[in-house]
Design a protein around this motif. Structure first.
Motif, mmCIF file in Angstrom:
data_model
loop_
_atom_site.group_PDB
_atom_site.id
_atom_site.type_symbol
_atom_site.label_atom_id
_atom_site.label_comp_id
_atom_site.label_asym_id
_atom_site.label_seq_id
_atom_site.Cartn_x
_atom_site.Cartn_y
_atom_site.Cartn_z
ATOM 1 N N UNK A 191 7.147 -15.107 -4.089
ATOM 2 C CA UNK A 191 6.867 -13.822 -4.727
ATOM 3 C C UNK A 191 5.644 -13.930 -5.626
ATOM 4 N N UNK A 192 4.677 -13.044 -5.419
ATOM 5 C CA UNK A 192 3.482 -13.015 -6.239
ATOM 6 C C UNK A 192 2.396 -13.995 -5.832
ATOM 7 N N UNK A 193 2.651 -14.860 -4.849
ATOM 8 C CA UNK A 193 1.669 -15.870 -4.450
ATOM 9 C C UNK A 193 0.850 -15.497 -3.227
ATOM 10 N N UNK A 194 1.121 -14.373 -2.602
ATOM 11 C CA UNK A 194 0.415 -14.006 -1.391
ATOM 12 C C UNK A 194 -0.987 -13.506 -1.744
ATOM 13 N N UNK A 195 -2.025 -14.215 -1.307
ATOM 14 C CA UNK A 195 -3.394 -13.790 -1.633
ATOM 15 C C UNK A 195 -3.919 -12.687 -0.706
ATOM 16 N N UNK A 196 -3.134 -12.297 0.301
ATOM 17 C CA UNK A 196 -3.577 -11.333 1.305
ATOM 18 C C UNK A 196 -2.798 -10.031 1.202
ATOM 19 N N UNK A 197 -3.412 -8.931 1.663
ATOM 20 C CA UNK A 197 -2.648 -7.671 1.728
ATOM 21 C C UNK A 197 -1.524 -7.811 2.752
ATOM 22 N N UNK A 198 -0.480 -7.067 2.537
ATOM 23 C CA UNK A 198 0.620 -7.018 3.502
ATOM 24 C C UNK A 198 0.142 -6.222 4.705
ATOM 25 N N UNK A 199 0.183 -6.823 5.879
ATOM 26 C CA UNK A 199 -0.260 -6.177 7.119
ATOM 27 C C UNK A 199 0.970 -5.637 7.835
ATOM 28 N N UNK A 200 1.149 -4.312 7.793
ATOM 29 C CA UNK A 200 2.328 -3.703 8.397
ATOM 30 C C UNK A 200 2.283 -3.742 9.916
ATOM 31 N N UNK A 201 1.141 -3.401 10.495
ATOM 32 C CA UNK A 201 1.041 -3.387 11.947
ATOM 33 C C UNK A 201 0.164 -2.268 12.443
#
Length: 158
Positions: free
Chosen positions: A84-94
């Motif tokens: 949690x909080x460590x993702x450096x990228x945007x969330x790619x839904x699809x």
């Protein structure tokens, strides 16, 4: 939410595309999605969506909307998970693919506007890439209730 739109038909006005973007942004807020988020929507004709439907779903017929949820893992795939909080990228839904031809046909068939049908299909696909489905009666009830709730709140009633 960052949405990339591609109109392969060259038949939709900027206003119609903006209306779809507004609806999807509204739906993202309704679902309380956390930014940053990315997705794409491609508008195409029946022949192109039929090819995709055949190649990816084994159904050799045009359909109205196809969704590819990038967060779903296929057989043999390993999910990429960040703390949690460590993702450096945007969330790619699809990605969503919508047949403009089919939307026009269905609008006429169902007796409502093309704009309402296009919005319905975009929202339907959006819910799919966010994990909603209608494979069981319970899932169908949940998804279709949410779909109607969002469309009504946005003002796209039948």
């Amino acid at each position: 939410m960052d949405i990339t739109f591609v109109d392969e038909t060259n038949g939709l006005t900027k206003d119609k595309i903006r209306d779809i973007e507004d609806l999807l942004q509204f739906a993202a807020k309704h679902l309380e999605l956390v930014e940053p988020i990315e997705m794409s929507v491609t508008f195409m004709d029946n022949a192109t969506i039929q090819e995709i439907n055949r190649d990816y779903r084994g159904k050799d017929a045009p359909t109205d909307v196809i969704s590819f949820a990038l967060e779903e893992t296929g057989e043999g795939e390993v999910p990429v998970v960040f703390e949690a909080g460590d993702n450096p990228f945007p969330r790619e839904l699809g990605d969503l693919m919508i047949s403009v031809e089919r939307a026009k046909e269905q609008a006429e068939e169902y007796g409502h506007s093309f704009e309402r049908e296009l919005g319905f299909l975009a929202l339907h696909g959006f819910l799919h890439i966010n994990g909603y489905d209608h494979m069981t009666p319970e899932d169908e009830k949940e998804m279709f209730t949410l779909q109607k709730e969002i469309l009504d709140a946005y003002g796209l009633k039948r």
